[in-house]
Every structure is written in C-alpha cells, then in structure tokens.
Motif scaffolding. Sequence first.
Motif, mmCIF file in Angstrom:
data_model
loop_
_atom_site.group_PDB
_atom_site.id
_atom_site.type_symbol
_atom_site.label_atom_id
_atom_site.label_comp_id
_atom_site.label_asym_id
_atom_site.label_seq_id
_atom_site.Cartn_x
_atom_site.Cartn_y
_atom_site.Cartn_z
ATOM 1 N N ASP A 171 0.828 -1.212 0.000
ATOM 2 C CA ASP A 171 0.000 0.000 0.000
ATOM 3 C C ASP A 171 0.859 1.258 0.000
ATOM 4 O OD1 ASP A 171 -2.241 -1.560 0.001
ATOM 5 O OD2 ASP A 171 -2.643 -1.361 2.144
ATOM 6 N N ALA A 172 1.965 1.233 0.756
ATOM 7 C CA ALA A 172 2.853 2.398 0.815
ATOM 8 C C ALA A 172 3.472 2.677 -0.549
ATOM 9 C CB ALA A 172 3.947 2.176 1.857
ATOM 10 N N LEU A 247 5.317 10.275 2.159
ATOM 11 C CA LEU A 247 6.676 10.051 2.648
ATOM 12 C C LEU A 247 6.736 9.286 3.970
ATOM 13 C CD1 LEU A 247 9.611 10.485 1.965
ATOM 14 C CD2 LEU A 247 9.531 12.691 3.083
ATOM 15 N N PRO A 248 5.936 9.617 4.982
ATOM 16 C CA PRO A 248 6.015 8.820 6.224
ATOM 17 C C PRO A 248 5.688 7.348 6.005
ATOM 18 C CG PRO A 248 4.902 10.902 6.630
ATOM 19 C CD PRO A 248 5.054 10.792 5.145
ATOM 20 N N ILE A 313 9.482 9.354 13.090
ATOM 21 C CA ILE A 313 9.967 10.648 13.591
ATOM 22 C C ILE A 313 10.950 11.253 12.600
ATOM 23 C CG2 ILE A 313 11.277 11.789 15.426
ATOM 24 C CD1 ILE A 313 10.215 9.602 17.341
ATOM 25 N N LEU A 314 11.880 10.425 12.133
ATOM 26 C CA LEU A 314 12.860 10.911 11.164
ATOM 27 C C LEU A 314 12.196 11.264 9.839
ATOM 28 C CD1 LEU A 314 15.803 8.406 11.826
ATOM 29 C CD2 LEU A 314 15.472 10.706 12.757
ATOM 30 N N THR A 318 12.356 14.781 7.993
ATOM 31 C CA THR A 318 12.759 14.996 6.607
ATOM 32 C C THR A 318 11.803 15.942 5.897
ATOM 33 O OG1 THR A 318 13.764 12.804 6.470
ATOM 34 C CG2 THR A 318 13.174 13.858 4.401
ATOM 35 N N VAL A 319 10.505 15.719 6.055
ATOM 36 C CA VAL A 319 9.520 16.597 5.431
ATOM 37 C C VAL A 319 9.729 18.035 5.905
ATOM 38 C CG1 VAL A 319 7.065 17.071 5.141
ATOM 39 C CG2 VAL A 319 7.861 14.710 5.229
ATOM 40 N N SER A 320 9.967 18.202 7.195
ATOM 41 C CA SER A 320 10.184 19.537 7.741
ATOM 42 C C SER A 320 11.440 20.179 7.173
ATOM 43 C CB SER A 320 10.276 19.451 9.272
ATOM 44 O OG SER A 320 10.443 20.732 9.836
#
Length: 748
Positions: A171-172, A247-248, A313-314, A318-320
């Motif tokens: 699914d991802a 992304l997550p 969390i990482l 990354t998105v941030s």
Amino acid sequence: MTPDTLLELAAFVLVFPMLGFVINIFFGKRLGRISGWLAVTIVGIDVLLSVFILYAKLTTFSDVNVIQTKISWLALGSSNIQVGILIDNLAAMMLIVVTLISFVVHLFSTEYMADDIRYSRYFAYLGLFTFSMLGIVIANNFLFMYIFWELVGLSSYLLIGFWYEKKSAADAGKKAFLVNRIGDLGFFAGILILFFSYNTLFFDEIFAGISGGHIPFDSGFWLTASGILIFCGAIGKSAQFPLHVWLPDAMEGPTPVSALIHAATMVAAGVYLVARVFPMFSADALTAIAYVGAFTAFMSATIAITQVDFKRILAYSTVSQLGFMVMSLGACSYTTGFFHLVTHAWFKAALFLASGSVIHAMHHSMHKFHDHHTDPQDINNMGGLRRTMPLTYITFLIVTFALSGVPLTSGFLSKDGILAGTLAFAQLSGHWFIPIAGFTAAGMTAFYMFRLTIIAFHGEPKTEIAKNTHDNKFVIVFPLVLLAVLSFWFIYSPNPIDANQGWFVKNLPAPQTAVPEKYQFKFLSPLEKHENPYLMAMEHQCKEGECKGDCEHEKGMAAAGGGMTGGSNTTVTMNNAGHETSHTGGHKYFNIFEEEMHHAHLPAMLLSIIIAGLGILFSFMVYQFKIFNADNMAKQFSKLHQFSFRKWYFDEIYHATVVAGLVGFSKVLAWFDLYLIDGMVNLTAFMTRGFSYFIGHFDNIIIDGFVNLSANVTGFFGAAFRKVQTGRVQTYLVFVVLGVMLLIYFFV
C-alpha cells in the motif's frame, strides 16, 4: 583535460549504475552475495569519478559557468528535438551527494539485507534508483529531466514496496506512486506551456527567452503559472504540503532505502529542480514557493514531536527539513537552500542508517529471545542503548546536533543561512509568516530530536530486547562514522559561524534572475548595470558563426550556452557577465537582498542558537530530568496531542474527501456505465433481436411463402403438362384436332 572529457566522465557516472542494474537483474541469482559487492564497487567508482569531476570543475574550469552538450535526438516533421547533459558547480556538487549516499547505502545493505531472499534484486533496484537520480542531476533540458523524473518514481515504487508480501508495504508503494503522479501532472503541464512558448526544452534557452522579454502568452500570469506548475513536481517528489502524505508511509521499505530516499535521491530531486530552474520564477511564484515550504516545515515539526516510531519521527523530520530548503529557495536565499540540501543529506542519511543499526540490533535480540511481538521500531521499547551500542549512539548524537542546528556543525551553518535569508526576505517583502514559521520549526526540531535521543538511548533499558542489543558489524557502523564526520563545519568553511567564508558558498552564488523587472522583486535587481548573462552567450556564439538561422531571433529566444567552444557539440559558458564577477566596482553586494541578508546574519544566528537551546533544554527537562511529566502534559493537552499524533488528520481528511470522492465518483460512473451505457446497449440488442425475430418470421412466412407458392404452382402445372408431353405424333395430332374443334365451337 577538455570540456568534452568532463562530460564524458559525467556520462560514465550516469551509465555505471545502470550497468549494475542490468547485471544484477539478469544474473544476480547466479552471483549470490557477489551481486551486492559488485553493486558497491560500481557505485564506489562513481564516487571517485564524481569527486574528480567536482575537483576539475572548481580548479581547471573555475572560470567556466556551464559545460554542456546538445545533440539531435528525434525529428518530428519540421521540429528537431534535442537533448543533452551539463556540468556546472550545482550539478558537480549534487553528483557527489547522490553517489556518496548511494555508496554508503549499498555498503550498509550488504549486511542489513544479507538474509533477504531477493538480495540481488534489491541491489538491482538500488542501481536503477541511482541511475535515475543521476540523470536528473546532469540533464540540461526538461525532456531528459522528466524522463529520469518518472524513472525515479518507478524505482522508488519498487523499493518502497520491496517487501510486497506485507500489505502495508504494498500500500505504501502504491500511495507514493499515485501521490507523486498528481504533482507530476502539474510538472508536465508546466513543461508543455514552456515548450509551446519557446519551442525548446533546454533550460538556458528558456531562460534566454524569458530574459529577452518573451513570456508565455505575453502574460505575467502565465509566467507565474508555468513556474508554479513546474514547482508542482517538487511538491510531489519533495513531499511538500499538500502532497506530503506519502513520505512517512514510505518507511515500510527497508531502512537503507529510507536513507536513500530521504537523504539524496527522491526527495532531494524536487529541491534540486527548484534550484535548477530558479532563474525563471517570478516574484509571485517565489512567494508561493516560500509559503508552501514554510508551512510544510512548521506542520511536519508539530507532527514529529508526538510520534513513537523511530523511523516515522525521522520521516517527518525529513519533510520539515525539505520545507526549510524550499522555503529558502522561495525566499530568494538560493545558496543556503541548496547548501542545506547537501548538509542535510549527510546527517539525515546517518540518522536513518543509525535507526537501521538500532532496528537491526533489536531484531537480532528478538530472535535470540524468540520474541515476535515486540515492535523493534517503537522508541518506548528501547532505552539504555548508549551503553549497549556506543558507536551508534555517538554518531547519532553528532548528527542530531547537526540537525538541531547546534554550533560547530554543518547544519548550524546551513540552517542559520536559511533563517537569515527568511529574515531578509520578510524585511524587504513584508511576508513575516515565513521567518516566524522557520524559527518555530527550528525550535521544535531541536526538541523532538533530543526527545528521540533521550528516550531511545538514555536511561535504563525498557525491555529485555533493548538490554541485549549490541553494535553491529563494520559495514554498518563505518557509514555512520563517515557521515558523522561530514556533518562538522570544517568540511565547508574554516569559520564555524559563517559559511560565506567557505569554499561551498563561494562556488555556488545565486544565479541572476531571468524574469523581467516588471514581474520580479526589485531587491533582486543588480545594483550595478550588467549585460544580460543569458543573451551574452548567444551573442558570442553568433559572432563565432555557430548560430543557425536568424541570429537576432536566436538572441531573444535562446542562449546556446557558448563563450568558447569545447568540441563539435559541446558549449561552454564563461563567468564573464554574471553574479561571479559582480562584486567589483562601487558596490560590495550584487543586489539589495544580499546586503539585507548580510545584516540579518548576526541576529538570525543568535536567535537560532537561543531557540535551538531552549528546545534542547525543554526536551531534557521533560524526558531526561523529568521535571515535567510527559504523560500528564499529553493528558492536559489531549486534543492538541491527538491532533499532532494523528498527523493533523490529513490521512483521514484525504480518505473522507479525495479517496471517498474518487471512489464515489467511480461508483457513479460504474452505475452510469451499468444502467445507462450498458442499458442502451442492452436495449439496442433487445430491439435488434425483436426486429430480427419479426424479420425472420416475415421472411419465413411471407417472402418464403410467395417463393414456395410460385414453386408449387409451377410444379403443379409442370406435373400436369408433363403428362401430355408423351413424345408420340399421334397424340399430338389428336390434341391439334381437338383444339381446332374447340376453336370452331367457340368462335365460329
């Protein structure tokens, strides 16, 4: 060393990973474990070639801006589509980022994926991924860029869904692929607008057309729209709001893949695209880009502070950080935005590989205890890892300092530059949300990274699994050490608080905007009058007799990138009229923005240190010293905590709107197809069958009846007359006599 040689080396760097892909995809099973080391060797050669290319570009060709080649690829009627590759400082630096990150990921994977049944296929996919990203880096036109862009999407789908037996992984992979197609659709629309406006896909020719006053449809709106549509590609690839949701979930792939995607390839591609076409963005487009980046940086940081999955969390981190890069480019701080891409690549890859080291150790410990229920990625199942995994802890701590923007790290230099740029941009444009979001996100970054460090590595082990972990083998630990070293300031600048004195910033000045002053920020205009750098190359090329067709038209529409000729198809743009030589004469700065950014450097640096320090301090007060109870705070602010933990409910909102809307629309279309389209078809079939039934009976009874009646009558008379046809003369004479007698009787 000639320009042609440099381009040939760049082509070799591109092709080598594809060679590894072909070998491993066809012969990998026969090679076994050798397939992994073959891929490592190939990418290692790429690293060496990339280092040489950068060294040659910064030394032998230091006075050259762009080296590129253009060749005819496809003829369509009167149109001749050309493609090519380029090497400039931006591409040369990015080559090292991609190849080095890919190398350490390959090396790490030889141990991490050692027991996987599809070992060789995994390395084949890594090779395809690396090849695709390298193609984006050295492309000098939108056609090649888009082709390799889609290859990155394909290879990321293969890697994210590598363990496709797990539904979550499958699914991802689908989610990443489909969400990126949305952004790519906008990207493709932007390319079409530019192609029909300039009849070319080369970056420099499009910039020359814009610089010469020729804008799409003679409208500033369409110039801005084309820029924003091109940026849509970056929104998808670099996971910016509102297309950040894939992304997550991409964490479902193998952890080394997460390091590759999050550090140097897929997500960096969007930022690289914005940097590559930076000269074409109008003021409105840049403002939109800055706001998207600022909001993404802030939003993702608020989500990361409550997550408990190590990799998730990482992922939000990354998105941030991608938001920081995009925000910087949109806020006109070009150099610092790309600088942060490079520094972030090292420490974010190290963070993900360190998480892989931890998860790998947790899995081994779980196997030892025959535990198949403990979640090896939940930080609440860890604790005390700094004693059991000291090398992993030390490297993780160093790169956490870098990500948090602590002085003496590369992250401090790049993030400080970004924040100074946002302050300068707000001071000149009035958009204060951008620096506010940036500084707030910087403080939250320091908080959630040390929250992660303290919970996972400090204190006492929370489970027997964590208590029995240990550091991994050399091939897993070595990449962490290498990347941690690259996260120190001295790699980029001798001054630990000022990147402007280092080689990186000096060799990557912001390109001059190609947008006419009417549609661009006034503070980006040169303080001193300069010749148009995008048209000067074509003027020189025309003088050399290289222009084909009308020279004046070519000047306004395209700069073929010439200043000297490096071969039959190779052109070289010299640093003779651009930003590089602008700091001479009466002004110290190229434009007002640079001057304002210089003045903002000190306050931004002090403010970022204070904010990062407060974030770290608060994290220690909550999780190390337990002055504040995290559980009580979560209960006290339960709605905010749930809002953050559920990721602002974006998945739920998208499922309730976009997904449900598409499914509902699909059901409507299915109903329309079943009852209307199929109904009309079935009705037509029914009517045709009925009419055919009637026609059949009419044919059988009426038409065939008349035919059969005629046949029967003819047969009857034939049978009757056959009896009198005896063949005897006497009989015929009797009939003649009888006939004469009848005629006499009736008519005489």
